[in-house]
Scaffold this active site. Structure first.
Site, mmCIF file in Angstrom:
data_model
loop_
_atom_site.group_PDB
_atom_site.id
_atom_site.type_symbol
_atom_site.label_atom_id
_atom_site.label_comp_id
_atom_site.label_asym_id
_atom_site.label_seq_id
_atom_site.Cartn_x
_atom_site.Cartn_y
_atom_site.Cartn_z
ATOM 1 N N PRO A 191 -3.261 -5.803 -5.893
ATOM 2 C CA PRO A 191 -2.884 -4.605 -5.498
ATOM 3 C C PRO A 191 -3.013 -4.640 -3.837
ATOM 4 O O PRO A 191 -3.940 -5.813 -3.292
ATOM 5 C CB PRO A 191 -3.576 -3.236 -5.968
ATOM 6 C CG PRO A 191 -4.746 -3.993 -6.153
ATOM 7 C CD PRO A 191 -4.338 -5.279 -6.769
ATOM 8 N N GLU A 232 10.917 -7.947 -3.015
ATOM 9 C CA GLU A 232 11.334 -6.495 -2.483
ATOM 10 C C GLU A 232 10.827 -6.470 -1.116
ATOM 11 O O GLU A 232 9.507 -6.255 -1.001
ATOM 12 C CB GLU A 232 10.904 -5.542 -3.482
ATOM 13 C CG GLU A 232 11.410 -5.665 -4.995
ATOM 14 C CD GLU A 232 13.058 -5.600 -5.031
ATOM 15 O OE1 GLU A 232 13.641 -5.665 -6.308
ATOM 16 O OE2 GLU A 232 13.427 -5.119 -4.003
ATOM 17 N N LEU A 233 11.571 -7.026 -0.164
ATOM 18 C CA LEU A 233 10.830 -7.129 1.038
ATOM 19 C C LEU A 233 11.274 -5.904 2.390
ATOM 20 O O LEU A 233 11.632 -4.813 1.777
ATOM 21 C CB LEU A 233 11.306 -8.321 1.619
ATOM 22 C CG LEU A 233 11.111 -9.438 0.818
ATOM 23 C CD1 LEU A 233 11.659 -10.870 1.208
ATOM 24 C CD2 LEU A 233 9.669 -9.715 0.261
ATOM 25 N N GLY A 291 6.591 -6.274 -0.432
ATOM 26 C CA GLY A 291 6.088 -6.333 0.947
ATOM 27 C C GLY A 291 6.996 -6.793 2.081
ATOM 28 O O GLY A 291 7.924 -6.505 2.092
ATOM 29 N N SER A 292 6.201 -7.112 3.160
ATOM 30 C CA SER A 292 6.774 -7.543 4.270
ATOM 31 C C SER A 292 7.716 -8.802 4.059
ATOM 32 O O SER A 292 7.386 -9.671 3.480
ATOM 33 C CB SER A 292 5.954 -7.675 5.373
ATOM 34 O OG SER A 292 4.903 -8.801 5.299
ATOM 35 N N TRP A 340 0.853 -1.222 -0.054
ATOM 36 C CA TRP A 340 -0.015 -0.046 0.109
ATOM 37 C C TRP A 340 0.863 1.133 0.311
ATOM 38 O O TRP A 340 0.395 2.460 -0.135
ATOM 39 C CB TRP A 340 -0.788 0.097 1.292
ATOM 40 C CG TRP A 340 -0.183 -0.074 2.504
ATOM 41 C CD1 TRP A 340 -0.025 -1.406 3.170
ATOM 42 C CD2 TRP A 340 0.657 0.395 3.226
ATOM 43 N NE1 TRP A 340 0.778 -1.463 4.268
ATOM 44 C CE2 TRP A 340 1.214 -0.121 4.162
ATOM 45 C CE3 TRP A 340 0.934 1.899 3.228
ATOM 46 C CZ2 TRP A 340 2.240 0.481 5.469
ATOM 47 C CZ3 TRP A 340 1.832 2.232 4.084
ATOM 48 C CH2 TRP A 340 2.458 1.769 5.163
HETATM 49 N N1 NAD Z 1 11.860 -3.672 -0.639
HETATM 50 C C1 NAD Z 1 10.794 -2.849 -1.223
HETATM 51 O O1 NAD Z 1 11.163 -2.320 -2.363
HETATM 52 C C2 NAD Z 1 9.516 -2.774 -0.454
HETATM 53 C C3 NAD Z 1 8.679 -1.754 -1.158
HETATM 54 C C4 NAD Z 1 7.636 -1.325 -0.315
HETATM 55 C C5 NAD Z 1 6.962 -1.996 0.844
HETATM 56 N N2 NAD Z 1 7.984 -2.983 1.278
HETATM 57 C C6 NAD Z 1 7.972 -3.592 2.681
HETATM 58 O O2 NAD Z 1 6.281 -3.854 2.755
HETATM 59 C C7 NAD Z 1 6.213 -3.767 4.230
HETATM 60 C C8 NAD Z 1 4.904 -2.841 4.129
HETATM 61 O O3 NAD Z 1 3.792 -3.154 3.286
HETATM 62 P P1 NAD Z 1 2.702 -4.124 3.640
HETATM 63 O O4 NAD Z 1 2.241 -3.585 5.031
HETATM 64 O O5 NAD Z 1 1.657 -3.807 2.419
HETATM 65 O O6 NAD Z 1 3.042 -5.522 3.540
HETATM 66 P P2 NAD Z 1 2.532 -6.900 3.461
HETATM 67 O O7 NAD Z 1 3.353 -8.007 3.335
HETATM 68 O O8 NAD Z 1 1.592 -6.972 4.581
HETATM 69 O O9 NAD Z 1 1.394 -6.698 2.111
HETATM 70 C C9 NAD Z 1 2.103 -6.569 0.907
HETATM 71 C C10 NAD Z 1 0.967 -7.124 0.067
HETATM 72 O O10 NAD Z 1 0.893 -8.584 0.097
HETATM 73 C C11 NAD Z 1 -0.499 -9.089 0.334
HETATM 74 N N3 NAD Z 1 -0.676 -10.205 1.257
HETATM 75 C C12 NAD Z 1 -0.190 -10.259 2.691
HETATM 76 N N4 NAD Z 1 -0.434 -11.522 3.004
HETATM 77 C C13 NAD Z 1 -0.607 -12.228 1.991
HETATM 78 C C14 NAD Z 1 -0.679 -13.594 1.735
HETATM 79 N N5 NAD Z 1 -0.796 -14.633 2.922
HETATM 80 N N6 NAD Z 1 -0.825 -14.096 0.607
HETATM 81 C C15 NAD Z 1 -0.724 -13.107 -0.647
HETATM 82 N N7 NAD Z 1 -0.689 -12.147 -0.424
HETATM 83 C C16 NAD Z 1 -0.652 -11.488 0.709
HETATM 84 C C17 NAD Z 1 -1.023 -7.802 0.766
HETATM 85 O O11 NAD Z 1 -2.365 -8.000 0.545
HETATM 86 C C18 NAD Z 1 -0.291 -6.543 0.002
HETATM 87 O O12 NAD Z 1 -0.900 -6.611 -1.194
HETATM 88 C C19 NAD Z 1 7.164 -3.256 4.771
HETATM 89 O O13 NAD Z 1 7.877 -4.386 5.421
HETATM 90 C C20 NAD Z 1 8.255 -2.575 3.589
HETATM 91 O O14 NAD Z 1 9.465 -2.505 4.054
HETATM 92 C C21 NAD Z 1 9.358 -3.206 0.662
#
Ligand code: NAD
Ligand SMILES: O=C[C@H](O)CS(=O)(=O)O
Length: 482
Positions: free
Chosen positions: A181, A255-256, A233-234, A156
Site C-alpha cells: 500500500p 491504472e495510471l 498510481g501515477s 493513497w
Molecule cells: N487509474 C486509476 O485507477 C488510478 C487510481 C488512483 C490513482 N491514480 C493515479 O495515481 C496518482 C496519485 O497517486 P500516488 O501519488 O499514490 O501515485 P504514485 O505513483 O506516486 O504512488 C503509487 C504507489 O506506487 C508506489 N511507488 C512510488 N514509486 C515507486 C517505485 N519506484 N517503485 C515501486 N513503487 C513505487 C507508492 O509508494 C504508492 O504505493 C495520480 O496520478 C492518479 O491519477 C490512478
C-alpha cells in the site's frame, strides 16, 4: 462523530499469516493529513523479508489454486460480510489516514466491499470450452488457470477500494497476492488483511508488506516467482514499473493518471451538468483518477454554467473528516497543496479569472479552497496536466469537431464526461473520445460490475466486470487422443 480519536491500528506487516516487524525494527510514521498528528507507524521490511514473502506466497499458491472455486468464493463472501460489519471502524481508519470526509470514507468501504462481492461469483470463472473442430467430440478443450503469485502496488487516494479491486479477482481466480500500500495510508490495507485472516483466508494467500517503495518494488518486479503486477498510481511510476517487469515478462494491469474532460454542450441540462460537475470534480477533494479535470463549455452557455457552478462550489464545506457537515477534506500532503497552488498561479498567468477560492483555506492543514477559474487558456497547466485537487478550470469551445481535435492530442485516456441531450452529439463524442470510460449526462461512473480502466498514458488492463477476472487467468488448450 469520532473527533479523530485513533482506533486500534495494526502496526505490523502481514506476511504468510503472521504479523511481523522489520528485522532491524525500523519503521515509517503515518500522519493525519488534516491535523498533522502522528497516527502510528508501520515496519520498513528489508529485502530478505520481501523475498521470504514472495516464497511464502508461491508455496501458498500451489495449495490455494487447488481449493474448489466455490470454497474460494465462500471465503471471499465471508470477507465481504466482515468488512460490511466493520464498515464504521474501517471508515474511521480511512478518514484518519487519508483525510476524506467520513461519509465519503463509508462510501469507499462499501465500494471496496462491492468488488469482493462481485468477484465472489463462481460463474465469473465459468470460461472453459469444448471446441467443435476435432475429429471426435471433446477432443479439443480450452480451460483457464490462475496466473500465480501476483503483486499489487496501490495509491493513497482510495486506500480500501484500490486494494480489494486487485485482491478479490486474484483470490477468486486462485492466485495469491502481495500488496504494497501507499506509505501515507497503510492502516486501511492492514485492517482489511486482518479481517481476511479472521474469516479464514489461508496464510500466504494475502500478504501486505510495508516499507521503502523502491526496495519493495525492485524485489517484486525482479522476481520471476511473481507472475503479475497490478499497479495503480501515477503514469511516471507506472512506466518505470512496466520497464522493470520486462525482464521477467510479467502480466501487467496499469491504472495510471487521468485528465478527464468535462464537456458541457449548448443543449445540456445545466442543472444536471452542475450536479455532475460537483460529483465528478470535488469527490475526495479532487484527488481521484477519474475526476473531471478541465471543463469545456459551449460558448453560448458558458457564462450561465460558470455562475451556476460557482454558486454551488461556494456551498461546499471544508473541515476535518470527522465533522458531519464537511464535504471537502484536505489534500494528502503539503507537496500536493503546493502543486495545486502552482497550477492556479499558472492558470492566472494564462488569462484565468478566479470566480471563487483560488487560495489555501488556512495556514495549517493541507486544505485548498474549492476553486472555479474562468477564461482559462487551453495551454495552461491545469488543462494540460492532471490537477489532483479541488480546482475547476473552465475553457470555452465553439464547435465539437474542433474540441475533439484538441482533446485527441492529450496523453491521458482514462475517462471523459459529456452533457448533451442530442443523440448525434452523444454518438460523436462516444466514438471519438480516446478514453476507456465515458459518462453521458453522468458525473459518477465507477462500479464493481464495469471494466474500469484507460488507454494511452492512463494505462492498460481493466479492473471490475468480467474483464477484471481475466486479468488473473491464463488460457490453456488441451488436445485429447489422436
Ligand atoms: N487509474 C486509476 O485507477 C488510478 C487510481 C488512483 C490513482 N491514480 C493515479 O495515481 C496518482 C496519485 O497517486 P500516488 O501519488 O499514490 O501515485 P504514485 O505513483 O506516486 O504512488 C503509487 C504507489 O506506487 C508506489 N511507488 C512510488 N514509486 C515507486 C517505485 N519506484 N517503485 C515501486 N513503487 C513505487 C507508492 O509508494 C504508492 O504505493 C495520480 O496520478 C492518479 O491519477 C490512478
Ligand atoms: O482514483 C481512482 C479510483 O479508481 C477511484 S474510483 O474507482 O473512481 O472510485
Amino acid at each position: 462523530m469520532f473527533h479523530n480519536e485513533i482506533p486500534q491500528l495494526r502496526q505490523q506487516a502481514y506476511v504468510n499469516g503472521k504479523w511481523v516487524d522489520a528485522l532491524d525494527k525500523s519503521t515509517q510514521s503515518v500522519f493525519n493529513p488534516a491535523t498533522g498528528e502522528r497516527l502510528g507507524a508501520v515496519p520498513q521490511l528489508g529485502v530478505q523479508q520481501i523475498d521470504d514473502c514472495i516464497e511464502a506466497a508461491e508455496a501458498a499458491f500451489y495449495h490455494w489454486r487447488e481449493v474448489p472455486v466455490r470454497e474460494r468464493c465462500a471465503l471471499l463472501t465471508a470477507w465481504f460480510n466482515s468488512i460490511k460489519a466493520e464498515r464504521k471502524r474501517l471508515a474511521r481508519i480511512l478518514t484518519l489516514e487519508q483525510g476524506k470526509p467520513y461519509a465519503e470514507a463509508l462510501g469507499e468501504i462499501d465500494y471496496a466491499a462491492s468488488y469482493i462481492q462481485w468477484f465472489a461469483q463462481p460463474a465469473l470463472l465459468d470460461i472453459g470450452a469444448a471446441l467443435p473442430y476435432g475429429q471426435q467430440p471433446l477432443d479439443m478443450l480450452v480451460t483457464s488457470e490462475p496466473v500465480g503469485v501476483c503483486a499489487a502496488i496501490t495509491p493513497w487516494n482510495f486506500p480500501a477500494a484500490m486494494i480489494t479491486r486487485k485482491v478479490a479477482p486474484a483470490l477468486a481466480a486462485g492466485c495469491t497476492k502481495i500488496v504494497k500500500p501507499a506509505p501515507d495510508t497503510p492502516f486501511t490495507a492492514l485492517a482489511l488483511a486482518e479481517l481476511a485472516a479472521q474469516v479464514g483466508i489461508p496464510a500466504g494467500v494475502l500478504n501486505v508488506v510495508t516499507g521503502d517503495a523502491q526496495v519493495i518494488g525492485e524485489r517484486l518486479t525482479q522476481s520471476s516467482r511473481v507472475r503479475k503486477l497490478s499497479f495503480t498510481g501515477s503514469t511516471a511510476v507506472g512506466r518505470s514499473l512496466m520497464a522493470a517487469c520486462a525482464p521477467t515478462l510479467k502480466r501487467l494491469s496499469l491504472e495510471l493518471g487521468g485528465n478527464a474532460p468535462f464537456i458541457v454542450c449548448a443543449d445540456a441540462d445545466l442543472d444536471a451538468a452542475v450536479d455532475g460537475a460537483i460529483a465528478a470534480k470535488f469527490r475526495n477533494a479532487g484527488q481521484t483518477c477519474v475526476c473531471a479535470n478541465a471543463f469545456y463549455v459551449a460558448d453560448s452557455v458558458y457564462d450561465d454554467f460558470a455562475q451556476r457552478l460557482t454558486d454551488r462550489v461556494q456551498q461546499l464545506q471544508l473541515g476535518t473528516g470527522d465533522q458531519p457537515e464537511v464535504t471537502v477534506g484536505p489534500l494528502i500532503n503539503r507537496a500536493a497543496l503546493h502543486k495545486v497552488e502552482q497550477m492556479v498561479t499558472d492558470a492566472i498567468q494564462h488569462g484565468g479569472e478566479i470566480r471563487c477560492g483560488g487560495k489555501r483555506w488556512r495556514d495549517h492543514g493541507n486544505w485548498y479552497l474549492p476553486t472555479v477559474i474562468t477564461e482559462v487558456d487551453a495551454s495552461a497547466r491545469c488543462v494540460q496536466e492532471e490537477i489532483f485537487g479541488p480546482v475547476a478550470p473552465l475553457v470555452r469551445f465553439i464547435d465539437s469537431s474542433t474540441l475533439l481535435q484538441q482533446l485527441r492530442v492529450q496523453h491521458a485516456g482514462l475517462a471523459a464526461y459529456v452533457f448533451t441531450q442530442n443523440i448525434e452529439q452523444i454518438q460523436r463524442f462516444v466514438r471519438q473520445l480516446e478514453v476507456g470510460m465515458v459518462g453521458i449526462n453522468s458525473g459518477l461512473i465507477s462500479d464493481a460490475a464495469v471494466p474500469f480502466g484507460g488507454i494511452k498514458a492512463s494505462g492498460m488492463g481493466r479492473e471490475g466486470g468480467r474483464q477484471g477476472i481475466e486479468e488473473y487467468l491464463e488460457t490453456k488448450y488441451i488436445k485429447l487422443n489422436n
